[in-house]
Design an enzyme around this catalytic site. Structure first.
Site, PDB file in Angstrom:
ATOM      1  N   ASP A 165       0.847  -1.195   0.000  1.00 34.24           N
ATOM      2  CA  ASP A 165       0.000   0.000   0.000  1.00 34.24           C
ATOM      3  C   ASP A 165       0.883   1.245   0.000  1.00 34.24           C
ATOM      4  O   ASP A 165       0.383   2.359  -0.080  1.00 34.24           O
ATOM      5  CB  ASP A 165      -0.890  -0.012   1.254  1.00 34.24           C
ATOM      6  N   GLU A 213       6.844   7.044  -3.353  1.00 34.20           N
ATOM      7  CA  GLU A 213       5.436   7.369  -3.603  1.00 34.20           C
ATOM      8  C   GLU A 213       5.135   8.877  -3.610  1.00 34.20           C
ATOM      9  O   GLU A 213       4.151   9.319  -4.202  1.00 34.20           O
ATOM     10  CB  GLU A 213       4.527   6.695  -2.564  1.00 34.20           C
ATOM     11  N   HIS A 224      -1.583   3.962  -0.951  1.00 36.14           N
ATOM     12  CA  HIS A 224      -1.633   4.480   0.426  1.00 36.14           C
ATOM     13  C   HIS A 224      -3.073   4.764   0.874  1.00 36.14           C
ATOM     14  O   HIS A 224      -3.404   5.876   1.276  1.00 36.14           O
ATOM     15  CB  HIS A 224      -0.785   5.758   0.550  1.00 36.14           C
TER      16      HIS A 224
HETATM   17  P1  NAI Z   1       2.956   1.765  16.777  1.00 37.29           P
HETATM   18  O1  NAI Z   1       3.941   2.788  17.227  1.00 37.29           O
HETATM   19  O2  NAI Z   1       1.784   1.448  17.626  1.00 37.29           O
HETATM   20  O3  NAI Z   1       3.721   0.386  16.497  1.00 37.29           O
HETATM   21  C1  NAI Z   1       4.955   0.295  15.861  1.00 37.29           C
HETATM   22  C2  NAI Z   1       5.679  -0.889  16.491  1.00 37.29           C
HETATM   23  O4  NAI Z   1       6.896  -1.102  15.771  1.00 37.29           O
HETATM   24  C3  NAI Z   1       6.053  -0.653  17.950  1.00 37.29           C
HETATM   25  O5  NAI Z   1       5.608  -1.738  18.745  1.00 37.29           O
HETATM   26  C4  NAI Z   1       7.567  -0.564  17.929  1.00 37.29           C
HETATM   27  O6  NAI Z   1       8.192  -1.066  19.109  1.00 37.29           O
HETATM   28  C5  NAI Z   1       7.872  -1.448  16.729  1.00 37.29           C
HETATM   29  N1  NAI Z   1       9.225  -1.277  16.210  1.00 37.29           N
HETATM   30  C6  NAI Z   1      10.008  -0.178  16.235  1.00 37.29           C
HETATM   31  N2  NAI Z   1      11.197  -0.467  15.675  1.00 37.29           N
HETATM   32  C7  NAI Z   1      11.153  -1.759  15.306  1.00 37.29           C
HETATM   33  C8  NAI Z   1      12.077  -2.630  14.683  1.00 37.29           C
HETATM   34  N3  NAI Z   1      13.310  -2.209  14.338  1.00 37.29           N
HETATM   35  N4  NAI Z   1      11.695  -3.914  14.437  1.00 37.29           N
HETATM   36  C9  NAI Z   1      10.472  -4.337  14.782  1.00 37.29           C
HETATM   37  N5  NAI Z   1       9.543  -3.560  15.382  1.00 37.29           N
HETATM   38  C10 NAI Z   1       9.896  -2.283  15.647  1.00 37.29           C
HETATM   39  O7  NAI Z   1       2.507   2.232  15.321  1.00 37.29           O
HETATM   40  P2  NAI Z   1       1.201   1.779  14.529  1.00 37.29           P
HETATM   41  O8  NAI Z   1       0.101   2.730  14.791  1.00 37.29           O
HETATM   42  O9  NAI Z   1       0.974   0.334  14.723  1.00 37.29           O
HETATM   43  O10 NAI Z   1       1.675   2.062  13.024  1.00 37.29           O
HETATM   44  C11 NAI Z   1       2.676   1.268  12.400  1.00 37.29           C
HETATM   45  C12 NAI Z   1       3.081   1.934  11.113  1.00 37.29           C
HETATM   46  O11 NAI Z   1       2.004   1.875  10.191  1.00 37.29           O
HETATM   47  C13 NAI Z   1       3.383   3.444  11.259  1.00 37.29           C
HETATM   48  O12 NAI Z   1       4.729   3.643  11.543  1.00 37.29           O
HETATM   49  C14 NAI Z   1       3.004   4.010   9.931  1.00 37.29           C
HETATM   50  O13 NAI Z   1       4.205   4.173   9.189  1.00 37.29           O
HETATM   51  C15 NAI Z   1       2.134   2.943   9.278  1.00 37.29           C
HETATM   52  N6  NAI Z   1       0.800   3.435   8.917  1.00 37.29           N
HETATM   53  C16 NAI Z   1       0.364   3.259   7.628  1.00 37.29           C
HETATM   54  C17 NAI Z   1      -0.883   3.711   7.238  1.00 37.29           C
HETATM   55  C18 NAI Z   1      -1.411   3.517   5.847  1.00 37.29           C
HETATM   56  O14 NAI Z   1      -2.431   4.123   5.492  1.00 37.29           O
HETATM   57  N7  NAI Z   1      -0.817   2.686   5.022  1.00 37.29           N
HETATM   58  C19 NAI Z   1      -1.744   4.411   8.207  1.00 37.29           C
HETATM   59  C20 NAI Z   1      -1.214   4.483   9.546  1.00 37.29           C
HETATM   60  C21 NAI Z   1       0.028   4.034   9.871  1.00 37.29           C
END
Ligand code: NAI
Length: 330
Positions: free
Chosen positions: A257, A262, A294
């Site tokens: 996505d 992008e 996205h």
């Molecule tokens: P979150 O902050 O709740 O979770 C991210 C997790 O990744 C955390 O548990 C963190 O400890 C972990 N993490 C950090 N570094 C890491 C590593 N090196 N290896 C493995 N895990 C690691 O964030 P959330 O809300 O779950 O969002 C995740 C991602 O989704 C965001 O960073 C954003 O980029 C993306 N996103 C995409 C959207 C879309 O429309 N495609 C919309 C919203 C978010």
């Protein structure tokens, strides 16, 4: 407070106007925020941006000169903002930490199921009166091993959805989610996750250490025929390496996505222009690659929540000078 919105679309205007209970003065601009467009923020106390507005030092300096005090991200990810420069310039940055993690998790499954069961291809075939099943073979998710990288808000919900299909879960994160462990998920190192997963789903943020977490070396460790899904950030995947993996057949399916380049394409209608990105164009030639632009976040629930939290963040900043959703440089 006057707020200048950049990269604004009709749906932004609709949802923000509907939820503007504190009566902020909202000005919507379609253009991206960049040094050449900062002048549009003249007279605004706050600027509101989205994922592909590159808010670098030069842009922030331009905003500061025009009296902008607050930068509100109407998204969760913040890899596009120079937080250190913002802090130095005294611009407070706020975001929407969670609007609907379910929206993104559900889109992850939608992408995977569409690709695996070749729905995108059968949809077109049936409309043309072609009822052949050749080339539409999928696989059962039940019983497969799914590797989740990043088990935060979105990753943990995605993990539970996969459990609903009867998948075995391998997880990788700095912080282990106790609830997932109680439900039978196992936390492993990245190499184990790569080597044992049939499906790998990316949900960690884009940072220096996660940039190209999927590269040639990682792909070499994966099972032949692995399916990779990325609804997080494009930069997690080294696209050139993934293309090689697809060509050799080592990668069986890819659903994304997000794409690392992008910025210059997504969210715009470019159907009448010649595509300049040869790497992206190559991706689109694979029958086993599915790309959405996205849109994982794009549900009514999430857009309402984004508007409400962004406007609340600004009201909080206006009243107290602080905000619970403020981002600070690490
Ligand atoms: P979150 O902050 O709740 O979770 C991210 C997790 O990744 C955390 O548990 C963190 O400890 C972990 N993490 C950090 N570094 C890491 C590593 N090196 N290896 C493995 N895990 C690691 O964030 P959330 O809300 O779950 O969002 C995740 C991602 O989704 C965001 O960073 C954003 O980029 C993306 N996103 C995409 C959207 C879309 O429309 N495609 C919309 C919203 C978010």
């Amino acid at each position: 407070m006057k707020v200048a919105f950049f990269s604004s679309k009709r749906y932004d205007e609709t949802f923000f106007k509907q939820n503007n209970e504190d009566g902020h003065e909202l000005a919507f601009f379609e253009t991206k925020l960049a040094p050449r467009s900062v002048a549009l923020a003249e007279g605004a106390r706050a600027v509101c941006v989205f994922v592909n507005d590159k808010v670098d030092r030069e842009t922030l300096e331009g905003l500061r000169e025009r009296g902008v005090a607050f930068l509100a991200l109407r998204c969760a990810g913040f890899n596009n903002v120079d937080l250190a420069a913002a802090a130095e310039l005294g611009i407070k940055v706020v975001r929407v930490p969670a609007y609907s993690p379910h929206a993104v998790a559900e889109h992850t499954l939608a992408l995977l199921l569409t690709l695996n069961r070749r729905i995108h291809r059968s949809y077109n075939r049936v409309r043309e009166g072609n009822f052949s099943l050749e080339g539409l073979v999928g696989f059962d998710l039940h019983g497969l091993t799914v590797g989740i990288i990043g088990t935060g808000k979105i990753g943990s919900i995605t993990a539970k959805l996969f459990q609903g299909f009867g998948c075995k879960l391998l997880c990788h994160d700095k912080y282990e989610n106790e609830e997932l462990k109680e439900r039978g998920a196992t936390y492993v190192d990245l190499d184990t996750l790569f080597s044992q997963s049939d499906v790998i789903s990316l949900h960690c943020p884009l940072m220096k250490e996660t940039h190209h977490i999927i590269d040639a070396a990682a792909i070499a460790k994966m099972k032949k025929g692995v399916t990779i899904v990325n609804t997080s950030r494009g930069g997690l995947i080294g696209t050139a390496d993934v293309i090689q993996g697809l060509k050799s057949g080592h990668i069986g399916n890819l659903a994304i996505d997000v794409y690392e380049e992008e910025e210059s394409m997504f969210f715009e209608d470019q159907s009448a222009t010649v595509m300049q990105d040869d790497v992206f164009a190559r991706l689109l030639t694979f029958p086993n690659v599915l790309v959405t632009g996205h849109q994982a976040f794009f549900t009514d629930t999430a857009l309402t929540q984004i508007a409400r939290v962004t406007l609340d963040n600004l009201s909080e900043l206006e009243k107290t000078g602080d905000c619970k959703n403020e981002l600070r440089p690490s």
